[in-house]
Design a protein around this motif. Structure first.
Motif, PDB file in Angstrom:
ATOM      1  N   LEU A  26      -4.860 146.871 123.343  1.00  0.00           N
ATOM      2  CA  LEU A  26      -3.989 147.259 124.457  1.00  0.00           C
ATOM      3  C   LEU A  26      -3.321 148.596 124.144  1.00  0.00           C
ATOM      4  O   LEU A  26      -2.771 148.784 123.053  1.00  0.00           O
ATOM      5  CB  LEU A  26      -2.921 146.187 124.709  1.00  0.00           C
ATOM      6  N   GLU A  27      -3.356 149.486 125.084  1.00  0.00           N
ATOM      7  CA  GLU A  27      -2.810 150.837 124.900  1.00  0.00           C
ATOM      8  C   GLU A  27      -1.307 150.833 124.624  1.00  0.00           C
ATOM      9  O   GLU A  27      -0.802 151.650 123.863  1.00  0.00           O
ATOM     10  CB  GLU A  27      -3.107 151.672 126.153  1.00  0.00           C
ATOM     11  N   ASP A  28      -0.587 149.899 125.210  1.00  0.00           N
ATOM     12  CA  ASP A  28       0.877 149.899 125.133  1.00  0.00           C
ATOM     13  C   ASP A  28       1.429 149.279 123.844  1.00  0.00           C
ATOM     14  O   ASP A  28       2.600 149.431 123.552  1.00  0.00           O
ATOM     15  CB  ASP A  28       1.452 149.165 126.343  1.00  0.00           C
ATOM     16  N   VAL A  29       0.608 148.602 123.066  1.00  0.00           N
ATOM     17  CA  VAL A  29       1.090 147.968 121.836  1.00  0.00           C
ATOM     18  C   VAL A  29       1.283 149.044 120.768  1.00  0.00           C
ATOM     19  O   VAL A  29       0.345 149.721 120.372  1.00  0.00           O
ATOM     20  CB  VAL A  29       0.113 146.877 121.344  1.00  0.00           C
ATOM     21  N   LYS A  30       2.539 149.202 120.327  1.00  0.00           N
ATOM     22  CA  LYS A  30       2.884 150.243 119.349  1.00  0.00           C
ATOM     23  C   LYS A  30       2.825 149.726 117.918  1.00  0.00           C
ATOM     24  O   LYS A  30       2.346 150.405 117.029  1.00  0.00           O
ATOM     25  CB  LYS A  30       4.282 150.822 119.629  1.00  0.00           C
ATOM     26  N   ARG A  31       3.394 148.544 117.679  1.00  0.00           N
ATOM     27  CA  ARG A  31       3.385 147.938 116.343  1.00  0.00           C
ATOM     28  C   ARG A  31       3.166 146.442 116.469  1.00  0.00           C
ATOM     29  O   ARG A  31       3.622 145.818 117.426  1.00  0.00           O
ATOM     30  CB  ARG A  31       4.722 148.156 115.611  1.00  0.00           C
ATOM     31  N   THR A  32       2.490 145.890 115.482  1.00  0.00           N
ATOM     32  CA  THR A  32       2.246 144.457 115.435  1.00  0.00           C
ATOM     33  C   THR A  32       2.625 143.959 114.047  1.00  0.00           C
ATOM     34  O   THR A  32       2.232 144.549 113.049  1.00  0.00           O
ATOM     35  CB  THR A  32       0.755 144.140 115.693  1.00  0.00           C
ATOM     36  N   VAL A  33       3.383 142.882 113.997  1.00  0.00           N
ATOM     37  CA  VAL A  33       3.775 142.271 112.730  1.00  0.00           C
ATOM     38  C   VAL A  33       3.443 140.792 112.810  1.00  0.00           C
ATOM     39  O   VAL A  33       3.809 140.129 113.786  1.00  0.00           O
ATOM     40  CB  VAL A  33       5.295 142.456 112.469  1.00  0.00           C
ATOM     41  N   ILE A  34       2.740 140.272 111.799  1.00  0.00           N
ATOM     42  CA  ILE A  34       2.502 138.829 111.755  1.00  0.00           C
ATOM     43  C   ILE A  34       3.440 138.228 110.715  1.00  0.00           C
ATOM     44  O   ILE A  34       3.756 138.851 109.702  1.00  0.00           O
ATOM     45  CB  ILE A  34       1.029 138.460 111.484  1.00  0.00           C
ATOM     46  N   HIS A  35       3.891 137.020 111.004  1.00  0.00           N
ATOM     47  CA  HIS A  35       4.875 136.360 110.160  1.00  0.00           C
ATOM     48  C   HIS A  35       4.467 134.910 109.976  1.00  0.00           C
ATOM     49  O   HIS A  35       3.959 134.290 110.901  1.00  0.00           O
ATOM     50  CB  HIS A  35       6.244 136.430 110.849  1.00  0.00           C
ATOM     51  N   GLY A  36       4.660 134.399 108.782  1.00  0.00           N
ATOM     52  CA  GLY A  36       4.363 133.002 108.527  1.00  0.00           C
ATOM     53  C   GLY A  36       4.413 132.701 107.046  1.00  0.00           C
ATOM     54  O   GLY A  36       4.665 133.586 106.228  1.00  0.00           O
ATOM     55  N   PRO A  37       4.157 131.446 106.694  1.00  0.00           N
ATOM     56  CA  PRO A  37       4.192 131.069 105.282  1.00  0.00           C
ATOM     57  C   PRO A  37       3.011 131.669 104.521  1.00  0.00           C
ATOM     58  O   PRO A  37       1.919 131.824 105.066  1.00  0.00           O
ATOM     59  CB  PRO A  37       4.109 129.541 105.311  1.00  0.00           C
ATOM     60  N   ARG A  38       3.264 132.000 103.252  1.00  0.00           N
ATOM     61  CA  ARG A  38       2.201 132.523 102.405  1.00  0.00           C
ATOM     62  C   ARG A  38       1.159 131.442 102.146  1.00  0.00           C
ATOM     63  O   ARG A  38       1.469 130.256 102.146  1.00  0.00           O
ATOM     64  CB  ARG A  38       2.765 132.985 101.069  1.00  0.00           C
ATOM     65  N   PHE A  39      -0.070 131.879 101.921  1.00  0.00           N
ATOM     66  CA  PHE A  39      -1.106 130.920 101.547  1.00  0.00           C
ATOM     67  C   PHE A  39      -0.778 130.334 100.180  1.00  0.00           C
ATOM     68  O   PHE A  39      -0.211 131.019  99.329  1.00  0.00           O
ATOM     69  CB  PHE A  39      -2.479 131.600 101.502  1.00  0.00           C
ATOM     70  N   PRO A  40      -1.139 129.078  99.917  1.00  0.00           N
ATOM     71  CA  PRO A  40      -0.828 128.478  98.621  1.00  0.00           C
ATOM     72  C   PRO A  40      -1.578 129.158  97.482  1.00  0.00           C
ATOM     73  O   PRO A  40      -2.694 129.635  97.659  1.00  0.00           O
ATOM     74  CB  PRO A  40      -1.275 127.020  98.780  1.00  0.00           C
ATOM     75  N   VAL A  67      -0.840 135.616 104.859  1.00  0.00           N
ATOM     76  CA  VAL A  67       0.028 134.576 105.403  1.00  0.00           C
ATOM     77  C   VAL A  67      -0.707 133.812 106.501  1.00  0.00           C
ATOM     78  O   VAL A  67      -1.633 134.328 107.119  1.00  0.00           O
ATOM     79  CB  VAL A  67       1.339 135.164 105.993  1.00  0.00           C
ATOM     80  N   LYS A  68      -0.263 132.580 106.707  1.00  0.00           N
ATOM     81  CA  LYS A  68      -0.721 131.813 107.859  1.00  0.00           C
ATOM     82  C   LYS A  68       0.051 132.358 109.053  1.00  0.00           C
ATOM     83  O   LYS A  68       1.268 132.470 109.004  1.00  0.00           O
ATOM     84  CB  LYS A  68      -0.414 130.333 107.665  1.00  0.00           C
ATOM     85  N   THR A  69      -0.616 132.684 110.111  1.00  0.00           N
ATOM     86  CA  THR A  69       0.047 133.317 111.255  1.00  0.00           C
ATOM     87  C   THR A  69       0.804 132.276 112.064  1.00  0.00           C
ATOM     88  O   THR A  69       0.218 131.450 112.754  1.00  0.00           O
ATOM     89  CB  THR A  69      -0.981 134.050 112.127  1.00  0.00           C
ATOM     90  N   ALA A  70       2.141 132.346 111.960  1.00  0.00           N
ATOM     91  CA  ALA A  70       3.006 131.425 112.694  1.00  0.00           C
ATOM     92  C   ALA A  70       3.708 132.128 113.848  1.00  0.00           C
ATOM     93  O   ALA A  70       4.069 131.497 114.836  1.00  0.00           O
ATOM     94  CB  ALA A  70       4.044 130.811 111.757  1.00  0.00           C
TER      95      ALA A  70
END
Length: 149
Positions: A26-40, A67-70
């Protein structure tokens, strides 16, 4: 404006890869951050079909998924983009999700003391603000993917 995509379940690596590729297109998406628990840590002992920590390809660049994407945080400029994001999410997250825009900022835009401790007094590029973790090395946790201009 920032929005949060909150899936009702934690996303697998394949779903994360497909979803991020479509969102980043998408043209309008400037930044993307994924957050979640780290993999074991013991994941390396699992059979390969059960391992989720792997290299995914986003916009032609390899990224190690750690990370697992939460949650997914997106920085956008137009409110109309939310409809496009919702359609993409419906395609990739069939078990449900919420798109939240309750807060004005999910991703920090100004440098904080933590940024200054980590990087010193040097001028920090805008895309790096809010990407600090004082306990890790930068290269281990942040991957900047440039969009084609």
């Amino acid at each position: 404006m920032d929005i949060e995509i909150f899936p009702y379940r934690v996303l697998g690596s394949d779903t994360t890869e497909a979803l991020l590729n479509d969102l980043e297109s998408l043209e309008d998406v400037k930044r993307t951050v994924i957050h979640g628990p780290r993999f074991p840590k013991g994941e390396a002992t699992l059979p390969p079909k059960y391992r989720e920590r792997r290299v995914i390809n986003i916009n032609g660049e390899d990224v190690v998924l750690q990370v697992k994407t939460a949650r997914i945080f997106l920085e956008i400029t137009m409110e109309s983009t939310i409809d496009e994001i919702e359609e993409i999410c419906k395609e990739h997250i069939p078990y449900g999700f919420d798109i939240n825009q309750d807060r004005s900022n999910y991703i920090r835009k100004q440098q904080t003391v933590t940024d200054r401790i980590k990087y010193g007094d040097k001028e920090l590029p805008d895309e790096l603000v809010g990407m600090t973790d004082q306990y890790s090395t930068f290269d281990d946790h942040v991957k900047i993917i440039k969009k084609d201009d």
